[in-house]
Design a protein around this motif. Structure first.
Motif, PDB file in Angstrom:
ATOM      1  N   HIS A  30      29.912  58.668   2.504  1.00 41.12           N
ATOM      2  CA  HIS A  30      30.352  57.378   3.026  1.00 41.12           C
ATOM      3  C   HIS A  30      31.805  57.136   2.641  1.00 41.12           C
ATOM      4  O   HIS A  30      32.276  57.614   1.607  1.00 41.12           O
ATOM      5  N   GLY A  31      32.479  56.427   3.519  1.00 42.52           N
ATOM      6  CA  GLY A  31      33.854  56.035   3.272  1.00 42.52           C
ATOM      7  C   GLY A  31      34.002  54.560   3.567  1.00 42.52           C
ATOM      8  O   GLY A  31      33.291  54.005   4.400  1.00 42.52           O
ATOM      9  N   VAL A  32      34.923  53.933   2.873  1.00 45.46           N
ATOM     10  CA  VAL A  32      35.165  52.502   3.033  1.00 45.46           C
ATOM     11  C   VAL A  32      36.645  52.303   3.353  1.00 45.46           C
ATOM     12  O   VAL A  32      37.501  52.943   2.738  1.00 45.46           O
ATOM     13  N   ASP A  33      36.907  51.411   4.321  1.00 46.76           N
ATOM     14  CA  ASP A  33      38.304  51.132   4.668  1.00 46.76           C
ATOM     15  C   ASP A  33      38.768  49.820   4.044  1.00 46.76           C
ATOM     16  O   ASP A  33      38.013  49.162   3.319  1.00 46.76           O
ATOM     17  N   GLN A  34      39.999  49.431   4.337  1.00 41.17           N
ATOM     18  CA  GLN A  34      40.586  48.226   3.732  1.00 41.17           C
ATOM     19  C   GLN A  34      39.902  46.942   4.179  1.00 41.17           C
ATOM     20  O   GLN A  34      40.015  45.913   3.517  1.00 41.17           O
ATOM     21  N   LYS A  35      39.131  46.975   5.277  1.00 38.92           N
ATOM     22  CA  LYS A  35      38.375  45.800   5.720  1.00 38.92           C
ATOM     23  C   LYS A  35      36.950  45.801   5.156  1.00 38.92           C
ATOM     24  O   LYS A  35      36.120  45.007   5.561  1.00 38.92           O
ATOM     25  N   LYS A  36      36.664  46.713   4.243  1.00 39.50           N
ATOM     26  CA  LYS A  36      35.363  46.869   3.586  1.00 39.50           C
ATOM     27  C   LYS A  36      34.261  47.266   4.575  1.00 39.50           C
ATOM     28  O   LYS A  36      33.114  46.848   4.446  1.00 39.50           O
ATOM     29  N   ILE A  37      34.603  48.095   5.544  1.00 36.47           N
ATOM     30  CA  ILE A  37      33.629  48.626   6.491  1.00 36.47           C
ATOM     31  C   ILE A  37      33.220  50.020   6.012  1.00 36.47           C
ATOM     32  O   ILE A  37      34.068  50.883   5.787  1.00 36.47           O
ATOM     33  N   TYR A  38      31.896  50.203   5.841  1.00 37.07           N
ATOM     34  CA  TYR A  38      31.334  51.483   5.414  1.00 37.07           C
ATOM     35  C   TYR A  38      30.991  52.310   6.651  1.00 37.07           C
ATOM     36  O   TYR A  38      30.320  51.827   7.561  1.00 37.07           O
ATOM     37  N   ARG A  39      31.400  53.575   6.636  1.00 41.21           N
ATOM     38  CA  ARG A  39      31.063  54.518   7.697  1.00 41.21           C
ATOM     39  C   ARG A  39      30.602  55.818   7.058  1.00 41.21           C
ATOM     40  O   ARG A  39      30.866  56.061   5.887  1.00 41.21           O
ATOM     41  N   LEU A  40      29.911  56.651   7.849  1.00 40.69           N
ATOM     42  CA  LEU A  40      29.476  57.963   7.363  1.00 40.69           C
ATOM     43  C   LEU A  40      30.321  59.060   7.991  1.00 40.69           C
ATOM     44  O   LEU A  40      30.642  58.997   9.183  1.00 40.69           O
ATOM     45  N   GLY A  41      30.624  60.043   7.183  1.00 37.01           N
ATOM     46  CA  GLY A  41      31.344  61.224   7.639  1.00 37.01           C
ATOM     47  C   GLY A  41      30.631  62.464   7.141  1.00 37.01           C
ATOM     48  O   GLY A  41      29.581  62.389   6.502  1.00 37.01           O
ATOM     49  N   ALA A  42      31.220  63.625   7.433  1.00 36.22           N
ATOM     50  CA  ALA A  42      30.629  64.893   7.011  1.00 36.22           C
ATOM     51  C   ALA A  42      31.715  65.841   6.530  1.00 36.22           C
ATOM     52  O   ALA A  42      32.838  65.828   7.037  1.00 36.22           O
TER      53      ALA A  42
ATOM     54  N   GLY B 258      26.528  61.175   0.028  1.00 37.47           N
ATOM     55  CA  GLY B 258      25.266  60.682   0.581  1.00 37.47           C
ATOM     56  C   GLY B 258      24.133  61.392  -0.145  1.00 37.47           C
ATOM     57  O   GLY B 258      24.074  61.378  -1.370  1.00 37.47           O
ATOM     58  N   GLY B 259      23.262  62.061   0.614  1.00 32.91           N
ATOM     59  CA  GLY B 259      22.158  62.804   0.012  1.00 32.91           C
ATOM     60  C   GLY B 259      22.605  64.173  -0.481  1.00 32.91           C
ATOM     61  O   GLY B 259      23.778  64.529  -0.381  1.00 32.91           O
ATOM     62  N   PRO B 260      21.657  64.947  -1.012  1.00 38.06           N
ATOM     63  CA  PRO B 260      21.983  66.286  -1.495  1.00 38.06           C
ATOM     64  C   PRO B 260      22.599  67.145  -0.398  1.00 38.06           C
ATOM     65  O   PRO B 260      22.249  67.007   0.774  1.00 38.06           O
ATOM     66  N   PRO B 261      23.522  68.034  -0.768  1.00 35.16           N
ATOM     67  CA  PRO B 261      24.095  68.950   0.216  1.00 35.16           C
ATOM     68  C   PRO B 261      22.988  69.787   0.871  1.00 35.16           C
ATOM     69  O   PRO B 261      21.991  70.128   0.236  1.00 35.16           O
ATOM     70  N   ILE B 262      23.200  70.107   2.133  1.00 34.01           N
ATOM     71  CA  ILE B 262      22.242  70.897   2.906  1.00 34.01           C
ATOM     72  C   ILE B 262      22.853  72.273   3.151  1.00 34.01           C
ATOM     73  O   ILE B 262      23.984  72.375   3.638  1.00 34.01           O
ATOM     74  N   LYS B 263      22.099  73.315   2.812  1.00 34.20           N
ATOM     75  CA  LYS B 263      22.603  74.676   3.007  1.00 34.20           C
ATOM     76  C   LYS B 263      22.504  75.037   4.482  1.00 34.20           C
ATOM     77  O   LYS B 263      21.431  74.951   5.084  1.00 34.20           O
ATOM     78  N   THR B 264      23.626  75.420   5.083  1.00 31.68           N
ATOM     79  CA  THR B 264      23.669  75.830   6.482  1.00 31.68           C
ATOM     80  C   THR B 264      24.247  77.240   6.571  1.00 31.68           C
ATOM     81  O   THR B 264      24.671  77.803   5.562  1.00 31.68           O
ATOM     82  N   LYS B 265      24.310  77.772   7.758  1.00 32.54           N
ATOM     83  CA  LYS B 265      24.888  79.109   7.957  1.00 32.54           C
ATOM     84  C   LYS B 265      26.371  79.139   7.608  1.00 32.54           C
ATOM     85  O   LYS B 265      26.905  80.168   7.233  1.00 32.54           O
TER      86      LYS B 265
END
Length: 191
Positions: free
Chosen positions: A131-143, A116-123
């Motif tokens: 983003h990830g795409v499955d076999q049905k071509k559905i886009y979802r966001l993960g972390a 996605g966007g640039p990595p964010i520095k955290t503690k």
């Protein structure tokens, strides 16, 4: 860029904004060739196009870390279907390309993934939305969470954090998409 550009990601390092994006450069019999490109600006009025950032064709979803990692610039990029990490001394020559994340069988991100966007520095480390795409071509966001000094060490959360639900996410030029090219941290909340 003859056929257009897409998915810019902006990374600020000191007083300069680095914009990575996908350039559509040629149409072939079986599709379009894309390249990962770079432009820089200090004020968003004048831009300096640096051209192709990575020589590989069809390399997308390129994002630059907001600070050097062990004295080198670091980027994430996708050579389908995997997410790769690479390093550079000069933002021109990229070395040590390594797969750090790959699609998982029978999961919501089983076909392809991308930053996605640039990595964010955290503690706890570098936080990256992807983003990830499955076999049905559905886009979802993960972390994922990456180690500060060795971003190839990754902890991936199992479940998606956002998926298409609204009418405009389910129907459009490309159906079933939620996608991000950036995130903003305000008072310890990420938007």
């Amino acid at each position: 860029e003859k056929l257009g550009v897409e998915d810019p990601r902006i990374t600020k390092i000191k007083n300069t904004y680095y914009i990575t994006y996908t350039g559509y450069c040629a149409k072939l019999r079986d599709g379009v060739v894309t390249r990962a490109c770079l432009a820089i600006t200090k004020d968003f009025k004048k831009f300096e196009r640096k051209g192709i950032l990575l020589p590989q064709e069809n390399n997308k979803d390129v994002v630059l870390f907001p600070e050097k990692v062990n004295g080198k610039y670091a980027i994430l990029h996708r050579r389908e279907p995997d997410l790769w990490l690479a390093y550079s001394d000069d933002l021109k020559t990229w070395t040590d390309h390594k797969i750090i994340l790959f699609p998982r069988s029978n999961k919501w991100d089983c076909v392809k993934i991308g930053a996605g966007g640039p990595p964010i520095k955290t503690k706890e480390g570098w936080l990256l939305f992807y983003h990830g795409v499955d076999q049905k071509k559905i886009y979802r966001l993960g972390a994922i969470l990456m180690d500060y000094d060795n971003p190839s060490r990754v902890f991936r959360y199992d479940n998606p954090i956002l998926e298409p639900k609204e009418r405009w996410e389910k129907k459009g030029l490309v159906d079933n998409v939620v996608f991000t090219c950036g995130a903003v941290e305000v008072k310890e909340k990420i938007f």
